[in-house]
Design an enzyme around this catalytic site. Structure first.
Site, PDB file in Angstrom:
ATOM      1  N   ASP A  13       5.912   4.613   4.996  1.00 15.34           N
ATOM      2  CA  ASP A  13       6.901   3.650   5.515  1.00 15.34           C
ATOM      3  C   ASP A  13       7.108   2.449   4.578  1.00 15.34           C
ATOM      4  OD1 ASP A  13       4.274   3.005   6.341  1.00 15.34           O
ATOM      5  OD2 ASP A  13       4.976   1.766   8.001  1.00 15.34           O
ATOM      6  N   HIS A  14       6.225   2.280   3.590  1.00 16.42           N
ATOM      7  CA  HIS A  14       6.351   1.136   2.669  1.00 16.42           C
ATOM      8  C   HIS A  14       6.886   1.516   1.290  1.00 16.42           C
ATOM      9  CE1 HIS A  14       4.121  -1.758   5.290  1.00 16.42           C
ATOM     10  NE2 HIS A  14       3.844  -0.594   5.859  1.00 16.42           N
ATOM     11  N   HIS A  19       0.855  -1.192   0.000  1.00 17.94           N
ATOM     12  CA  HIS A  19       0.000   0.000   0.000  1.00 17.94           C
ATOM     13  C   HIS A  19       0.887   1.236   0.000  1.00 17.94           C
ATOM     14  CE1 HIS A  19       0.994  -0.626   4.178  1.00 17.94           C
ATOM     15  NE2 HIS A  19       0.362   0.468   4.587  1.00 17.94           N
ATOM     16  N   ASP A  45       0.181  -4.345   5.807  1.00 19.46           N
ATOM     17  CA  ASP A  45      -0.394  -3.801   7.045  1.00 19.46           C
ATOM     18  C   ASP A  45      -1.872  -4.159   7.081  1.00 19.46           C
ATOM     19  OD1 ASP A  45       2.029  -2.638   7.496  1.00 19.46           O
ATOM     20  OD2 ASP A  45       1.310  -0.559   7.520  1.00 19.46           O
ATOM     21  N   HIS A 103       1.605   3.840   1.796  1.00 18.89           N
ATOM     22  CA  HIS A 103       1.906   4.584   3.020  1.00 18.89           C
ATOM     23  C   HIS A 103       3.424   4.779   3.032  1.00 18.89           C
ATOM     24  CE1 HIS A 103      -1.922   3.673   5.598  1.00 18.89           C
ATOM     25  NE2 HIS A 103      -2.117   4.607   4.675  1.00 18.89           N
TER      26      HIS A 103
HETATM   27 ZN   LIG Z   1       3.286   0.283   7.754  1.00 19.79          ZN
HETATM   28 ZN   LIG Z   2       0.074   1.427   6.531  1.00 18.45          ZN
END
Ligand SMILES: [Zn+2]
Ligand SMILES: [Zn+2]
Length: 316
Positions: free
Chosen positions: A67-68, A63, A211, A65
């Site tokens: 952090d990814h 996804h 996540d 976000h």
């Molecule tokens: Zn995450």
């Molecule tokens: Zn996430």
């Protein structure tokens, strides 16, 4: 016989720590590198793990976000500066198309290779030889995917009495059938390996949650998996936060693994509040003992016979 190796390039969740990077997991298999998510600074982790520049490679993003995906621009830059040639296919939610486009525009001389982004829906999204990747919807905030990766295995054990019964002469034809190839007899009869071998074992399966709160789609994908790589952002103490922010607790992941009859559960993406992750692993193991806590540069080797070895990260 073949070997799959999982290399954890980042086991952190949300905020990296001194020893744990943002989420990124590499899976090596017969010259391929499959990368699951690309958190910040994945390029240094990738280099440290010596995964190679011009490998056949596909990136699967769970996804969009930060952090990814923060590591994607750096990885594209690195590969370009070092002169990668092979195309790079990136799979994930449609928002990735714009993100990669902008990332590429920041690379002065442009990428030296073709980077193709595939906006995907749940279903089979990638097939290569005996390897197949299926994306499935998970329960996070916004559009988020998990990935089920399967490898069909070579045909089962050769049964000589069956070959004799079919009048196949001992020698090269037996050898061919035993190695999974069909043959033709002198009278023109075709014989397939399935006729003279035990049934193939079920495919090897590795599932990545991305996540997510525990959900039915993840349980279905994880059913009978050899390895489930599941996020475990919190312990039960913060169940309310997990629910609110769309994450799993260690206990939630462990129950899902137990009920889905998973062989080995690996917990990753745990919050920096659990610095060494002791609380996470203790909670999970009280429910599902066959659990391992991911650390950066830990490797898991999964052989085609289903046996599995955990290689601890080097000390430094
Ligand atoms: Zn995450
Ligand atoms: Zn996430």
């Amino acid at each position: 016989m073949f070997m799959i190796e999982i290399v954890f390039l980042g086991s952190g969740g949300s905020i990296p720590t001194a020893t744990r990077n943002h989420p990124a997991i590499a899976i090596r298999y017969e010259g391929w590198v499959l990368l699951l998510d690309a958190g910040e600074d994945v390029q240094r982790q990738y280099a440290k793990a010596q995964l190679g520049l011009n490998k056949k490679m596909a990136i699967f993003v769970s996804h969009v976000h930060a952090d990814h995906v923060l590591g994607l621009p750096g990885l594209l830059l690195r590969f370009s500066l070092l002169g990668r040639i092979k195309p790079l296919n990136i799979y994930g939610p449609k928002d990735l198309i714009e993100y990669v486009k902008v990332s590429q525009s920041t690379i002065n001389l442009g990428t030296t290779f073709e980077a193709v982004v595939h906006a995907i829906e749940p279903g089979i999204i990638f097939q290569e030889q005996n390897l197949k990747v299926r994306a499935f919807k998970v329960d996070h905030r916004g559009y988020a995917l998990g990935y089920e990766i399967t490898w069909t295995r070579p045909t089962g054990k050769f049964i000589p009495t069956k070959a004799e019964g079919l009048g196949i002469p001992k020698g090269p034809l037996w050898k061919a059938l035993a190695s999974g190839k069909s043959v033709q007899l002198d009278d023109g009869t075709k014989v397939t390996p399935e006729e003279v071998t035990e049934p193939s074992p079920k495919p090897l399966k590795i599932v990545y949650s991305g996540d997510t709160r525990p959900c039915d789609e993840l349980s279905t994908a994880a059913n009978g998996a050899d390895i489930l790589i599941n996020e475990a952002m919190y312990t039960t103490e913060h169940e309310d936060l997990a629910e609110e922010r769309g994450h799993s607790t260690a206990a939630g992941a462990a129950k899902l693994a137990r009920d889905a009859d998973v062989q080995l559960l690996i917990l990753t993406h745990y919050s920096p509040r659990y610095y060494e992750g002791n609380e996470i692993i203790e909670e999970a193991m009280s429910i599902f003992p066959n659990t391992v806590l991911a650390r950066d540069h830990m490797r898991i080797q999964l052989a085609s016979d289903g046996s599995c070895i955990v290689v601890k990260p080097p000390e430094n």
